[in-house]
Design a protein around this motif. Structure first.
Motif, PDB file in Angstrom:
ATOM      1  N   LYS A 245       0.837  -1.208   0.000  1.00 46.08           N
ATOM      2  CA  LYS A 245       0.000   0.000   0.000  1.00 46.08           C
ATOM      3  C   LYS A 245       0.866   1.250   0.000  1.00 46.08           C
ATOM      4  O   LYS A 245       0.560   2.233  -0.687  1.00 46.08           O
ATOM      5  CB  LYS A 245      -0.938  -0.013   1.206  1.00 46.08           C
ATOM      6  CG  LYS A 245      -2.048  -1.048   1.107  1.00 46.08           C
ATOM      7  CD  LYS A 245      -2.959  -1.005   2.321  1.00 46.08           C
ATOM      8  CE  LYS A 245      -4.074  -2.043   2.200  1.00 46.08           C
ATOM      9  NZ  LYS A 245      -4.960  -2.047   3.397  1.00 46.08           N
ATOM     10  N   LEU A 246       1.955   1.224   0.768  1.00 44.28           N
ATOM     11  CA  LEU A 246       2.840   2.387   0.796  1.00 44.28           C
ATOM     12  C   LEU A 246       3.529   2.591  -0.539  1.00 44.28           C
ATOM     13  O   LEU A 246       3.713   3.727  -0.992  1.00 44.28           O
ATOM     14  CB  LEU A 246       3.863   2.225   1.908  1.00 44.28           C
ATOM     15  CG  LEU A 246       3.339   2.334   3.346  1.00 44.28           C
ATOM     16  CD1 LEU A 246       4.470   2.136   4.338  1.00 44.28           C
ATOM     17  CD2 LEU A 246       2.665   3.675   3.573  1.00 44.28           C
ATOM     18  N   ILE A 247       3.937   1.492  -1.171  1.00 42.90           N
ATOM     19  CA  ILE A 247       4.552   1.596  -2.503  1.00 42.90           C
ATOM     20  C   ILE A 247       3.568   2.225  -3.475  1.00 42.90           C
ATOM     21  O   ILE A 247       3.901   3.146  -4.235  1.00 42.90           O
ATOM     22  CB  ILE A 247       4.997   0.201  -3.006  1.00 42.90           C
ATOM     23  CG1 ILE A 247       6.120  -0.368  -2.149  1.00 42.90           C
ATOM     24  CG2 ILE A 247       5.416   0.283  -4.480  1.00 42.90           C
ATOM     25  CD1 ILE A 247       7.463   0.263  -2.328  1.00 42.90           C
ATOM     26  N   ALA A 248       2.329   1.728  -3.471  1.00 41.01           N
ATOM     27  CA  ALA A 248       1.306   2.257  -4.372  1.00 41.01           C
ATOM     28  C   ALA A 248       1.031   3.724  -4.097  1.00 41.01           C
ATOM     29  O   ALA A 248       0.883   4.530  -5.024  1.00 41.01           O
ATOM     30  CB  ALA A 248       0.029   1.438  -4.260  1.00 41.01           C
ATOM     31  N   GLN A 249       0.975   4.100  -2.822  1.00 40.21           N
ATOM     32  CA  GLN A 249       0.713   5.496  -2.454  1.00 40.21           C
ATOM     33  C   GLN A 249       1.827   6.428  -2.934  1.00 40.21           C
ATOM     34  O   GLN A 249       1.582   7.594  -3.225  1.00 40.21           O
ATOM     35  CB  GLN A 249       0.550   5.607  -0.943  1.00 40.21           C
ATOM     36  CG  GLN A 249      -0.731   5.014  -0.417  1.00 40.21           C
ATOM     37  CD  GLN A 249      -0.771   4.946   1.108  1.00 40.21           C
ATOM     38  OE1 GLN A 249       0.121   5.459   1.796  1.00 40.21           O
ATOM     39  NE2 GLN A 249      -1.788   4.309   1.649  1.00 40.21           N
ATOM     40  N   SER A 250       3.040   5.910  -3.023  1.00 36.44           N
ATOM     41  CA  SER A 250       4.161   6.764  -3.448  1.00 36.44           C
ATOM     42  C   SER A 250       4.026   7.215  -4.891  1.00 36.44           C
ATOM     43  O   SER A 250       4.701   8.156  -5.313  1.00 36.44           O
ATOM     44  CB  SER A 250       5.483   6.028  -3.250  1.00 36.44           C
ATOM     45  OG  SER A 250       5.652   4.994  -4.202  1.00 36.44           O
ATOM     46  N   THR A 252       0.879   7.917  -6.241  1.00 37.41           N
ATOM     47  CA  THR A 252      -0.451   8.516  -6.396  1.00 37.41           C
ATOM     48  C   THR A 252      -0.394   9.876  -7.059  1.00 37.41           C
ATOM     49  O   THR A 252      -1.189  10.216  -7.925  1.00 37.41           O
ATOM     50  CB  THR A 252      -1.151   8.637  -5.036  1.00 37.41           C
ATOM     51  OG1 THR A 252      -1.287   7.342  -4.464  1.00 37.41           O
ATOM     52  CG2 THR A 252      -2.524   9.263  -5.208  1.00 37.41           C
ATOM     53  N   LYS A 253       0.597  10.695  -6.693  1.00 40.29           N
ATOM     54  CA  LYS A 253       0.660  12.073  -7.210  1.00 40.29           C
ATOM     55  C   LYS A 253       1.259  12.159  -8.603  1.00 40.29           C
ATOM     56  O   LYS A 253       1.146  13.193  -9.246  1.00 40.29           O
ATOM     57  CB  LYS A 253       1.495  12.919  -6.250  1.00 40.29           C
ATOM     58  CG  LYS A 253       0.882  13.070  -4.873  1.00 40.29           C
ATOM     59  CD  LYS A 253       1.760  13.935  -3.981  1.00 40.29           C
ATOM     60  CE  LYS A 253       1.155  14.085  -2.591  1.00 40.29           C
ATOM     61  NZ  LYS A 253       2.023  14.925  -1.723  1.00 40.29           N
ATOM     62  N   THR A 254       1.899  11.076  -9.069  1.00 40.93           N
ATOM     63  CA  THR A 254       2.621  11.184 -10.333  1.00 40.93           C
ATOM     64  C   THR A 254       2.129  10.237 -11.391  1.00 40.93           C
ATOM     65  O   THR A 254       2.717  10.137 -12.449  1.00 40.93           O
ATOM     66  CB  THR A 254       4.124  10.908 -10.114  1.00 40.93           C
ATOM     67  OG1 THR A 254       4.265   9.598  -9.551  1.00 40.93           O
ATOM     68  CG2 THR A 254       4.722  11.927  -9.179  1.00 40.93           C
ATOM     69  N   SER A 255       1.065   9.497 -11.147  1.00 40.37           N
ATOM     70  CA  SER A 255       0.619   8.536 -12.158  1.00 40.37           C
ATOM     71  C   SER A 255      -0.850   8.747 -12.475  1.00 40.37           C
ATOM     72  O   SER A 255      -1.534   9.506 -11.834  1.00 40.37           O
ATOM     73  CB  SER A 255       0.845   7.111 -11.649  1.00 40.37           C
ATOM     74  OG  SER A 255       0.232   6.932 -10.396  1.00 40.37           O
TER      75      SER A 255
END
Length: 255
Positions: A245-250, A252-255
């Protein structure tokens, strides 16, 4: 009497690192080729770390932790898998000599792998994990040069790449080189640039990162361990988010 086969003459690690800093890397014509040739592309494919594209379906796969992702857990198996024959290529450019050379570079702390594992009972009822995807490459200064990746199940190599990018950002790396542009890499956000511009980026990335890639990976892995520990507790506290989840959240702002 026949003498034993001559040992593989590896490329010295210092020579490899010098070549990478100059924008050059070795390849071979086939798996058993004892010779290497040095490649200096006119155009490089580079991932701007903040623009790595993660599709909704891939983000979902990452969040659900469908694969157990490791760093440097089995570098030898990863590079061997990357060297296996593929439909698109009759011959592998990863010769036995190149493989041995990068194994030595790995032992010297300058080559790393990210692996994806999946549970598999093998048909005998005994659950085990098998290697289903991954990538490897060379790290120096704040640069990582991706060499090759493989995938035995859908999205495994993409998940490994996403973890690599997240760890690079966390560790303060600046340049992710993927050498030759392909449609697949372009779809993930890779950009082509002249070799001269690439070398300038490499020069700007000199210095020591905030952490090594294995250290950055360990931070995310420890989060997963904390989540499992919290789930097993009986204090009613909500467990922390998983590493996936943390990897995915990283992204969020750029994809």
């Amino acid at each position: 009497m026949h003498g034993s086969p001559a040992p593989t003459t590896i490329i010295p690690s210092e020579l490899l690192l010098t070549a990478y800093r100059a924008g050059v890397f070795p390849m071979a014509d086939h798996r058993d080729d004892p010779e290497v040739f040095w490649v200096e592309p006119r155009e490089r494919a580079v991932f701007p770390l903040e623009d790595f594209r993660v599709s909704k379906s891939l983000r979902k796969t990452i969040r659900q932790d469908r694969f157990r992702v490791t760093c440097d857990a089995d570098f030898a198996a990863t590079i061997a898998a990357c060297a296996e024959p593929r439909e698109a290529f009759a011959e592998s450019w990863i010769s036995h000599r190149i493989e041995a050379s990068y194994l030595a570079l790995h032992h010297a702390g300058h080559a790393h792998s990210f692996e994806c594992w999946q549970a598999d009972d093998g048909g005998d009822g005994e659950e085990r994990c098998r290697l289903v995807g991954g990538l490897y490459g060379v790290a120096f200064d704040r640069v990582f040069c991706g060499e090759s990746m493989f995938s035995r199940v859908p999205d495994a190599s993409k998940v490994a790449l996403a973890w690599l990018v997240a760890c690079m950002k966390s560790a303060g790396y600046r340049v992710l080189d993927c050498q030759f542009m392909t449609d697949h890499l372009a779809s993930l956000g890779a950009q082509a640039m002249p070799q001269k511009a690439y070398l300038e980026k490499v020069r700007e990335a000199r210095g020591t990162p905030d952490a090594s890639l294995p250290q950055a990976w360990a931070r995310y892995a420890s989060v997963s361990a904390s989540a499992l520990s919290s789930e097993a507790s009986e204090d009613g506290a909500e467990p922390p988010p998983s590493s996936g989840k943390l990897i995915a959240q990283s992204f969020t702002k750029t994809s």
